[in-house]
Each structure stands twice: as C-alpha cells, then as structure tokens.
Design a protein around this motif. Structure first.
Motif, mmCIF file in Angstrom:
data_model
loop_
_atom_site.group_PDB
_atom_site.id
_atom_site.type_symbol
_atom_site.label_atom_id
_atom_site.label_comp_id
_atom_site.label_asym_id
_atom_site.label_seq_id
_atom_site.Cartn_x
_atom_site.Cartn_y
_atom_site.Cartn_z
ATOM 1 N N ASP A 1 10.633 1.349 4.972
ATOM 2 C CA ASP A 1 9.475 0.827 5.721
ATOM 3 C C ASP A 1 8.353 0.631 4.720
ATOM 4 O O ASP A 1 8.078 1.533 3.915
ATOM 5 C CB ASP A 1 8.989 1.841 6.772
ATOM 6 N N ALA B 1 0.821 -1.212 0.000
ATOM 7 C CA ALA B 1 0.000 0.000 0.000
ATOM 8 C C ALA B 1 0.854 1.261 0.000
ATOM 9 O O ALA B 1 0.448 2.290 -0.534
ATOM 10 C CB ALA B 1 -0.922 0.006 1.218
ATOM 11 N N LYS B 2 2.038 1.157 0.605
ATOM 12 C CA LYS B 2 2.798 2.384 0.790
ATOM 13 C C LYS B 2 4.256 2.083 1.140
ATOM 14 O O LYS B 2 4.527 1.151 1.898
ATOM 15 C CB LYS B 2 2.144 3.154 1.947
ATOM 16 N N VAL C 1 7.082 -5.495 11.803
ATOM 17 C CA VAL C 1 6.894 -4.573 12.930
ATOM 18 C C VAL C 1 5.496 -4.721 13.501
ATOM 19 O O VAL C 1 5.287 -4.704 14.714
ATOM 20 C CB VAL C 1 7.117 -3.116 12.465
ATOM 21 N N SER C 2 4.513 -4.825 12.614
ATOM 22 C CA SER C 2 3.126 -4.918 13.067
ATOM 23 C C SER C 2 2.346 -5.829 12.128
ATOM 24 O O SER C 2 2.422 -5.670 10.906
ATOM 25 C CB SER C 2 2.502 -3.515 13.082
ATOM 26 N N SER D 1 6.645 3.921 3.219
ATOM 27 C CA SER D 1 6.592 5.083 4.116
ATOM 28 C C SER D 1 7.893 5.861 4.109
ATOM 29 O O SER D 1 7.915 7.067 4.235
ATOM 30 C CB SER D 1 6.351 4.679 5.560
ATOM 31 N N THR E 1 4.235 -0.564 4.079
ATOM 32 C CA THR E 1 2.913 -0.866 4.647
ATOM 33 C C THR E 1 2.130 -1.728 3.656
ATOM 34 O O THR E 1 2.066 -1.399 2.467
ATOM 35 C CB THR E 1 2.121 0.436 4.893
ATOM 36 N N PHE E 2 1.548 -2.790 4.166
ATOM 37 C CA PHE E 2 0.743 -3.692 3.334
ATOM 38 C C PHE E 2 -0.710 -3.634 3.784
ATOM 39 O O PHE E 2 -0.987 -3.505 4.978
ATOM 40 C CB PHE E 2 1.237 -5.138 3.462
ATOM 41 N N ALA E 3 -1.606 -3.744 2.817
ATOM 42 C CA ALA E 3 -3.029 -3.732 3.148
ATOM 43 C C ALA E 3 -3.709 -4.941 2.521
ATOM 44 O O ALA E 3 -3.386 -5.339 1.393
ATOM 45 C CB ALA E 3 -3.683 -2.452 2.636
ATOM 46 N N GLY F 1 -3.714 -5.935 7.496
ATOM 47 C CA GLY F 1 -2.434 -5.676 6.836
ATOM 48 C C GLY F 1 -1.268 -5.773 7.775
ATOM 49 O O GLY F 1 -1.322 -6.493 8.783
ATOM 50 N N GLY F 2 -0.211 -5.042 7.465
ATOM 51 C CA GLY F 2 0.977 -5.100 8.313
ATOM 52 C C GLY F 2 2.009 -4.090 7.875
ATOM 53 O O GLY F 2 1.876 -3.428 6.836
ATOM 54 N N LEU F 3 3.027 -3.981 8.721
ATOM 55 C CA LEU F 3 4.090 -3.010 8.502
ATOM 56 C C LEU F 3 5.424 -3.727 8.657
ATOM 57 O O LEU F 3 5.608 -4.471 9.619
ATOM 58 C CB LEU F 3 3.948 -1.902 9.561
#
Lengths: 128, 179
Positions: free
Chosen positions: B119, B71-72, B95-96, B74, B121-123, B101-103
């Motif tokens: 970094d 998704a992004k 990380v999360s 960062s 970000t996944f959705a 999703g996740g980071l």
C-alpha cells in the motif's frame, strides 16, 4: 447509520493497515502516537483510509490543529495559553483535553489523540 | 536519464486502476549486487515501479500539474523473488483520491503467483514548500509515451486519454528549438 462499535471496528482496520500494528493493540484508550507509534506522515494515510471507509471529508485542521499550536497568540514559552486551550476545545470537541490542560506543553499535544477520540470524531461526522 | 521501473502499461483507467509489465533481465546492473551470485530483482525497485504507476494514476487526474511525492509505504510483503527471465505483472488500484494526495494498493504477480504487495500513500507538495515543478514537461511527456500511457489509457467514459495541451505545447517549443 453505523453503531459506535461498527465505527470502532472500521477505525481499527484502518489503523492496523496504516500503522502495521496488531488488532489487539488498537484499544479505545490507546494513543495514536505514544501507544501505536503513529508519525506525522501516518496521519495522512489514516485520514485517506477513514475518508474512504466512511465516505466523509476530514478537514485536516480539525484533527491536527497546527495553526493553533504554531500561533504566537496561543502559545507562550512552549505552552498553550488558556485562550489557546479554549480554541482547541472549540476545534476538537471530540477530544478529551483534560490531561493536556493540566500541563499544556505543545510537544505533548501530538500524544493526546486516542482511538476513542477518533471514534467520537468519526461518529460526529457520520451523523452530520 | 530518469530510471524507468516498469516496461509498459497494459491498461490504464483514469482515477481507477492500471496494469503494467516489467521483464526481469540479468543485464540490469542492480541484479548483480543484491545477493552476489544469485541475481534477483531488488524488491524495493518493484515498489518503485508501483510508485511510478500510482504517481501517474493520481497525477493524470490533474493533468500532471501538481507536485506529488511518495510519502509512505504503509504495508509491503515480498512473497518471493523475481529471477532473470521472468515477467512481473503489476496492478495498481486507487483506493482514495483526495485534494492533498492519495492512497493506492499494488500487487505484482509472476505466472499468476503473488510476488509483491504493498500500500502506498502519496502526498501533494505545496508550492509554498518547493517552488518548482518536479518534472519538466518535455521529459515527463517522453516518459509517459515510453510507458505507452496514451496507447492504452482511457478516461472515465472509456474514451482514449488525450495528452494535456500544455505538454504538447512544451514539446512543440522544444522541438522547434532544434529543427
């Protein structure tokens, strides 16, 4: 239990990482969208970081009440109705909706949330 | 054919972290175009390699049943360029990990020197939005095998990862169609 200042510092770190802004741009009054340039996908990133930083769960509808803003029952001619504003207040007790209430255009809602609102929200979750 | 942006997993711990390597070869087509006359590994393809690792790290926790997208990005920093003949060592940490999703944090090093960090970000894409799987099972399993996921991967107890039954079934059915 973290102090409000500690919560603010962690939120600032999350916003700096997620939005690529400088530390000093993240002030309590800064709006996430207008001042810090957050876009919709950034909110997912921010939420992931806050959930991790504070070990809390953030139901998406609490911070981003899209279901209210897209509900014909609560929106007329692009404006949130009195009932809609009342629902928003119930959903988001941490947010200062007074400015929005004066001219409740749906398109302006995204520019409402401030860093301070986030701090109040996280404090309420951490205390719960 | 699907683009492969890592050569091989070196380690993989379910829901935690993964490492991989990619060798930089002058034979790769993109090398010729980024700076003509000065071949370098295109940095965005390094980030694509991170994305493939991060996507697998998150998706594996759900047996690859969900549709996940990058998704992004960062944050990313390119500290140097990777040249032909060099070996990039990638590391990705989760990380999360959340329902939607996740980071991940990712780095690439060359001979111990920091090359790229980012970094990501996944959705998760809801089935209401796209009503089909992004990966057909046989191709997915082939990719995971090429990457050596099941050669090095371990679960939360340190036991070897097992291939999800539905992927094996799909492979068996497809193979049966030919033999």
């Amino acid at each position: 239990m973290p102090t409000e200042q500690e919560v603010f510092e962690k939120i600032r770190a999350a916003l700096v990482d997620a939005l690529g802004v400088d530390d000093d741009e993240v002030t309590p009054d800064a709006t996430l969208v207008g001042d810090l340039g957050a876009e919709s996908i950034d909110f997912l990133d921010i939420v992931f970081r806050l959930e991790k930083a504070f070990n809390i769960e953030i139901p998406r509808a609490e911070l981003f009440p899209e279901d209210i803003l897209t509900n014909a029952e609560y929106v007329q001619d692009g404006k949130v109705t009195d009932e809609g504003v009342s629902e928003l207040k119930k959903r988001m007790p941490f947010a200062d909706l007074s400015k929005f209430e004066a001219n409740p255009l749906v398109q302006e809602f995204g520019n409402l949330l401030t860093v301070n609102d986030m701090v109040r929200y996280v404090c309420s979750k951490v205390e719960a | 054919m699907r683009w492969f942006w890592i050569d091989k997993f070196k380690s993989f711990e379910r829901g935690r972290c993964a490492t991989a390597v990619k060798a930089v070869s002058i034979c790769e087509e993109h090398m010729q175009g980024y700076f003509p006359g000065y071949p370098v590994m295109t940095p965005t393809f390094v980030i694509e390699g991170f994305a493939q690792m991060g996507g697998i790290l998150i998706s594996e926790t759900r047996e690859f049943r969900q549709n996940l997208v990058l998704a992004k990005v960062s944050r990313s920093k390119i500290h140097r360029y990777a040249r032909p003949g060099e070996l990039m060592s990638y590391a990705v940490n989760l990380v999360s990990l959340q329902e939607d999703g996740g980071l991940v944090e990712a780095t690439s090093h060359i001979d111990g020197e920091l090359h790229v960090e980012a970094d990501l970000t996944f959705a998760q894409v809801s089935r209401d939005v796209i009503d089909r799987k992004f990966f057909e099972p046989v191709g997915l399993l082939q990719m995971l095998r090429v990457y050596g996921l099941y050669d090095v991967g371990v679960d939360e107890n340190g036991d070897p990862l097992k291939i999800p039954e539905y992927l094996l079934e799909a492979e068996k059915t497809a193979t049966g169609a030919y033999f």
